[in-house]
Design a protein around this motif. Structure first.
Motif, PDB file in Angstrom:
ATOM      1  N   THR A  67       0.826  -1.429   0.090  1.00 41.69           N
ATOM      2  CA  THR A  67      -0.126   0.070  -0.114  1.00 41.69           C
ATOM      3  C   THR A  67       0.825   1.313  -0.033  1.00 41.69           C
ATOM      4  O   THR A  67       0.682   2.333  -0.774  1.00 41.69           O
ATOM      5  CB  THR A  67      -0.914  -0.056   1.240  1.00 41.69           C
ATOM      6  N   ILE A  68       1.912   1.239   0.912  1.00 41.16           N
ATOM      7  CA  ILE A  68       2.642   2.501   0.934  1.00 41.16           C
ATOM      8  C   ILE A  68       3.579   2.629  -0.536  1.00 41.16           C
ATOM      9  O   ILE A  68       3.691   3.802  -1.189  1.00 41.16           O
ATOM     10  CB  ILE A  68       3.678   2.187   2.146  1.00 41.16           C
ATOM     11  N   ALA A  69       3.955   1.518  -1.049  1.00 45.15           N
ATOM     12  CA  ALA A  69       4.709   1.640  -2.372  1.00 45.15           C
ATOM     13  C   ALA A  69       3.659   2.242  -3.303  1.00 45.15           C
ATOM     14  O   ALA A  69       4.203   3.100  -4.296  1.00 45.15           O
ATOM     15  CB  ALA A  69       5.158   0.275  -2.728  1.00 45.15           C
ATOM     16  N   THR A  75      -0.046   7.790  -6.298  1.00 46.58           N
ATOM     17  CA  THR A  75      -1.159   8.637  -5.647  1.00 46.58           C
ATOM     18  C   THR A  75      -0.661   9.787  -4.864  1.00 46.58           C
ATOM     19  O   THR A  75      -1.580  10.967  -4.548  1.00 46.58           O
ATOM     20  CB  THR A  75      -2.390   7.985  -5.247  1.00 46.58           C
ATOM     21  N   GLY A  76       0.514   9.402  -3.922  1.00 46.58           N
ATOM     22  CA  GLY A  76       0.587  10.224  -2.847  1.00 46.58           C
ATOM     23  C   GLY A  76      -0.420  10.247  -1.815  1.00 46.58           C
ATOM     24  O   GLY A  76      -1.070   9.291  -1.770  1.00 46.58           O
ATOM     25  N   PHE A  77      -0.189  10.939  -0.770  1.00 52.11           N
ATOM     26  CA  PHE A  77      -0.980  10.684   0.458  1.00 52.11           C
ATOM     27  C   PHE A  77      -1.776  12.030   0.687  1.00 52.11           C
ATOM     28  O   PHE A  77      -1.675  12.880   0.025  1.00 52.11           O
ATOM     29  CB  PHE A  77      -0.132  10.450   1.714  1.00 52.11           C
ATOM     30  N   ALA A  78      -2.748  11.830   1.527  1.00 52.06           N
ATOM     31  CA  ALA A  78      -3.581  13.045   1.830  1.00 52.06           C
ATOM     32  C   ALA A  78      -2.817  14.316   2.400  1.00 52.06           C
ATOM     33  O   ALA A  78      -3.174  15.474   2.125  1.00 52.06           O
ATOM     34  CB  ALA A  78      -4.813  12.715   2.742  1.00 52.06           C
ATOM     35  N   GLY A  80       0.299  14.964   1.334  1.00 51.00           N
ATOM     36  CA  GLY A  80       1.220  15.432   0.494  1.00 51.00           C
ATOM     37  C   GLY A  80       1.866  14.254  -0.186  1.00 51.00           C
ATOM     38  O   GLY A  80       1.954  12.864  -0.045  1.00 51.00           O
ATOM     39  N   PRO A  81       2.704  14.297  -1.326  1.00 50.59           N
ATOM     40  CA  PRO A  81       3.457  13.225  -2.001  1.00 50.59           C
ATOM     41  C   PRO A  81       4.752  12.697  -1.545  1.00 50.59           C
ATOM     42  O   PRO A  81       5.377  13.455  -0.591  1.00 50.59           O
ATOM     43  CB  PRO A  81       3.691  14.115  -3.398  1.00 50.59           C
ATOM     44  N   GLY A  82       5.184  11.822  -1.696  1.00 49.71           N
ATOM     45  CA  GLY A  82       6.437  11.307  -1.431  1.00 49.71           C
ATOM     46  C   GLY A  82       6.479  10.883   0.064  1.00 49.71           C
ATOM     47  O   GLY A  82       5.580  10.718   0.776  1.00 49.71           O
ATOM     48  N   LEU A  83       7.833  10.651   0.298  1.00 45.73           N
ATOM     49  CA  LEU A  83       8.125  10.614   1.744  1.00 45.73           C
ATOM     50  C   LEU A  83       7.833  11.501   2.813  1.00 45.73           C
ATOM     51  O   LEU A  83       7.573  11.292   3.818  1.00 45.73           O
ATOM     52  CB  LEU A  83       9.689  10.399   1.720  1.00 45.73           C
ATOM     53  N   LEU A  84       7.705  12.909   2.215  1.00 45.30           N
ATOM     54  CA  LEU A  84       7.436  14.054   3.220  1.00 45.30           C
ATOM     55  C   LEU A  84       5.795  13.673   3.412  1.00 45.30           C
ATOM     56  O   LEU A  84       5.203  13.793   4.669  1.00 45.30           O
ATOM     57  CB  LEU A  84       7.613  15.214   2.524  1.00 45.30           C
ATOM     58  N   GLY A  85       5.162  13.261   2.281  1.00 45.79           N
ATOM     59  CA  GLY A  85       3.807  13.105   2.745  1.00 45.79           C
ATOM     60  C   GLY A  85       3.437  11.774   3.708  1.00 45.79           C
ATOM     61  O   GLY A  85       2.763  12.049   4.446  1.00 45.79           O
ATOM     62  N   LEU A  86       4.288  10.799   3.438  1.00 43.07           N
ATOM     63  CA  LEU A  86       4.107   9.698   4.588  1.00 43.07           C
ATOM     64  C   LEU A  86       4.479  10.117   5.862  1.00 43.07           C
ATOM     65  O   LEU A  86       3.582   9.714   6.632  1.00 43.07           O
ATOM     66  CB  LEU A  86       5.099   8.615   3.980  1.00 43.07           C
ATOM     67  N   LEU A 317      -2.355  -3.434  10.318  1.00 42.01           N
ATOM     68  CA  LEU A 317      -3.688  -3.025   9.635  1.00 42.01           C
ATOM     69  C   LEU A 317      -4.180  -1.836  10.067  1.00 42.01           C
ATOM     70  O   LEU A 317      -4.983  -1.121   9.232  1.00 42.01           O
ATOM     71  CB  LEU A 317      -4.605  -4.197  10.367  1.00 42.01           C
ATOM     72  N   VAL A 318      -4.124  -1.079  11.032  1.00 34.56           N
ATOM     73  CA  VAL A 318      -4.369   0.196  11.564  1.00 34.56           C
ATOM     74  C   VAL A 318      -3.858   1.242  10.521  1.00 34.56           C
ATOM     75  O   VAL A 318      -4.472   2.120  10.209  1.00 34.56           O
ATOM     76  CB  VAL A 318      -4.135   0.417  13.100  1.00 34.56           C
ATOM     77  N   VAL A 319      -2.386   1.100  10.099  1.00 32.03           N
ATOM     78  CA  VAL A 319      -1.854   1.935   9.436  1.00 32.03           C
ATOM     79  C   VAL A 319      -2.539   1.828   7.951  1.00 32.03           C
ATOM     80  O   VAL A 319      -2.424   2.835   7.348  1.00 32.03           O
ATOM     81  CB  VAL A 319      -0.376   1.591   9.480  1.00 32.03           C
ATOM     82  N   ILE A 320      -2.550   0.676   7.440  1.00 28.08           N
ATOM     83  CA  ILE A 320      -3.308   0.442   6.295  1.00 28.08           C
ATOM     84  C   ILE A 320      -4.692   1.036   6.102  1.00 28.08           C
ATOM     85  O   ILE A 320      -4.657   1.869   5.257  1.00 28.08           O
ATOM     86  CB  ILE A 320      -3.335  -1.060   5.860  1.00 28.08           C
ATOM     87  N   ALA A 321      -5.524   0.826   7.058  1.00 30.11           N
ATOM     88  CA  ALA A 321      -6.893   1.500   7.138  1.00 30.11           C
ATOM     89  C   ALA A 321      -6.741   2.999   7.199  1.00 30.11           C
ATOM     90  O   ALA A 321      -7.439   3.586   6.456  1.00 30.11           O
ATOM     91  CB  ALA A 321      -7.490   1.142   8.389  1.00 30.11           C
ATOM     92  N   SER A 322      -5.674   3.807   7.907  1.00 28.59           N
ATOM     93  CA  SER A 322      -5.641   5.004   7.717  1.00 28.59           C
ATOM     94  C   SER A 322      -4.941   5.728   6.481  1.00 28.59           C
ATOM     95  O   SER A 322      -5.344   6.932   6.233  1.00 28.59           O
ATOM     96  CB  SER A 322      -4.336   5.566   9.034  1.00 28.59           C
ATOM     97  N   LEU A 323      -4.515   4.895   5.379  1.00 28.99           N
ATOM     98  CA  LEU A 323      -4.102   5.129   4.261  1.00 28.99           C
ATOM     99  C   LEU A 323      -5.166   5.025   3.207  1.00 28.99           C
ATOM    100  O   LEU A 323      -5.023   5.592   2.116  1.00 28.99           O
ATOM    101  CB  LEU A 323      -2.858   4.327   3.813  1.00 28.99           C
ATOM    102  N   MET A 324      -6.447   4.581   3.608  1.00 31.93           N
ATOM    103  CA  MET A 324      -7.561   4.376   2.692  1.00 31.93           C
ATOM    104  C   MET A 324      -7.965   5.790   2.131  1.00 31.93           C
ATOM    105  O   MET A 324      -8.204   6.753   3.220  1.00 31.93           O
ATOM    106  CB  MET A 324      -8.454   3.328   3.119  1.00 31.93           C
ATOM    107  N   PRO A 325      -8.217   6.036   1.142  1.00 32.05           N
ATOM    108  CA  PRO A 325      -9.051   7.259   0.575  1.00 32.05           C
ATOM    109  C   PRO A 325     -10.381   7.362   0.766  1.00 32.05           C
ATOM    110  O   PRO A 325     -11.448   7.401   0.232  1.00 32.05           O
ATOM    111  CB  PRO A 325      -8.971   7.333  -0.855  1.00 32.05           C
ATOM    112  N   VAL A 326     -10.741   7.462   2.114  1.00 29.66           N
ATOM    113  CA  VAL A 326     -12.038   7.660   2.872  1.00 29.66           C
ATOM    114  C   VAL A 326     -12.540   8.823   3.157  1.00 29.66           C
ATOM    115  O   VAL A 326     -13.420   9.102   4.156  1.00 29.66           O
ATOM    116  CB  VAL A 326     -12.266   6.503   3.818  1.00 29.66           C
TER     117      VAL A 326
END
Length: 431
Positions: A67-69, A75-78, A80-86, A317-326
């Motif tokens: 998921t992180i990869a 798509t980047g993260f909510a 921001g993009p890349g490692l800074l967004g993560l 699992l908690v981290v994966i859930a937090s990364l979902m576009p919900v």
């Protein structure tokens, strides 16, 4: 328990800059049949956990890495993009994740103290000598969870069950213990992570008390069939060994840990609410008492390796859930609340609750019951379930959990509609 973390002003400014600079780099998610690929990755992870339950940790970590990869490359993260967004995303989540880690690890040691105190050995003499005994034990777990953390209530219930049934605990009854702990915390703002989040966000604690209408109904529904399953599998052994002595020092340590956690939770929410957003206060409090009392009675440190594996699994699992576009939910209706409860069986209820709080317009008693109790339908659907299956690894099977734990989803639906019929849907205004 954990708390809903609010962004500090500096963080919001930084996030705004990252979004502005990286907007061109954050693309629309890949869609399959109109559904973002993120959800398929999460679904495949949960499917792998369900099928290959002996390798759950590596499956969860693989799903997290995939998921992180995907988000790093496409798509980047909510935030921001890349490692800074993560990094910014994890900065939002670190308090919740650290609290869960410390609570799961700490309550395993608390459970061991309780088990060695001698009280579980005395329980056979206190419980009825037939199928009603398991029913009474579930009621005790329900009450404990109303003022303790539901993880602690589930582990205490599991510890007592292991003693009174001489280690032979039916998987259907394990599901019932988890359900009782989650139901007991549904109407109390100090009994469950999700209700504590509501309290921190400004929801009146009295608004969630009505959840006990549904939770109490659900307890009556699932307790009897689950207890009959357990009685037929392994009845209570009433002949407790003679000469038992309760070790009151360990009882005092258990009480000190629970009282300290309760006091820290209430005091911080009333006087220092911002502290809960900055520090994993509850987890640190529990470990402070554990370490301070270690010279008096040594904790059972040998439990830590196996508990660590189960804890890392949950956090993945908690981290994966937090990364979902919900970011977008359906309109706040009782049907949506019912659906959120069903979704929370496999989708972490912390981000679901946070989204519902941001959206507003819910009847918070309905939401508290739905997201709090709904996770009981799957062994990894709640932190109480993960903690209990660390103690009983045979419970880490979706097939067996659904096969023998069928009274729990039935009870969820009956409890929900009992609340709808007796109390009615009374939402707060959109905030």
């Amino acid at each position: 328990m954990a708390s809903l973390r609010r962004s500090r002003p500096g963080e919001q400014t930084l996030q705004s800059r990252v979004r502005a600079k990286g907007q061109a780099l954050v693309t629309t998610p890949v869609l399959i049949l109109g559904i973002p690929l993120d959800f398929f990755l999460f679904g495949l992870t949960l499917l792998g956990v369900a099928i290959f339950h002996r390798h759950t940790l590596w499956i969860a970590l693989t799903g997290l890495a995939a998921t992180i990869a995907y988000k790093l490359m496409f798509t980047g993260f909510a935030t921001g993009p890349g490692l800074l967004g993560l990094t910014l995303h994890l900065g939002h989540e670190w308090v919740t994740l650290t609290n869960l880690f410390l609570l799961l690890m700490g309550f395993a040691l608390l459970s061991a103290h309780f088990e060695k105190s001698g009280i579980p050995d005395e329980m056979p003499a206190l419980l009825p000598n037939d199928w009603r005994g398991p029913v009474v034990l579930l009621g005790i777990v329900f009450v404990l969870s109303s003022f303790l953390d539901n993880i602690a209530a589930a582990l205490i219930g599991g510890t007592v069950a292991r003693h009174v049934f001489r280690g032979k605990v039916h998987i259907g009854y394990l599901a019932a213990i988890v359900a009782a702990s989650n139901a007991g915390g549904a109407g109390s703002v100090i009994g469950d992570t999700t209700t504590t989040m509501m309290w921190i966000a400004g929801v009146n604690p009295l608004s969630v008390v009505e959840a006990y209408v549904a939770a109490g109904t659900a307890l009556l529904v699932f307790a009897v069939p689950a207890s009959i399953q357990q009685h037929n599998f392994a009845p209570i052994v009433k002949d407790a060994p003679r000469g038992l002595r309760i070790e009151w020092v360990r009882v005092g340590i258990v009480a000190a840990i629970l009282i300290a956690a309760l006091a820290a939770n209430i005091s911080a929410n009333v006087y220092f609410p911002d502290l809960l957003h900055r520090l994993p206060l509850l987890g640190l409090t529990i470990w402070a008492v554990l370490l301070l009392t270690a010279p008096i009675r040594r904790p059972d440190w040998k439990l830590m390796p196996s508990t660590f594996k189960g804890t890392i699994f949950l956090l993945a699992l908690v981290v994966i859930a937090s990364l979902m576009p919900v970011e977008r939910l359906p309109a706040a209706t009782w049907q949506t609340a019912l659906g959120l409860g069903l979704v929370s069986a496999g989708f972490d209820n912390i981000p679901l609750t946070a989204l519902a709080l941001n959206q507003g317009g819910y009847d918070w008693g309905f939401l508290a019951y739905a997201v709090g109790f709904g996770g009981s339908m799957m062994w990894f659907g709640s932190s109480a379930g993960v903690a209990l299956t660390n103690m009983f690894p045979e419970g880490k099977s979706v097939y067996l959990w659904l096969r023998f734990g069928w009274p729990v989803p039935v009870a969820y639906l009956i409890g929900f509609f009992a609340l709808l019929t007796l109390v009615g849907w009374n939402p707060d205004p959109i905030r």
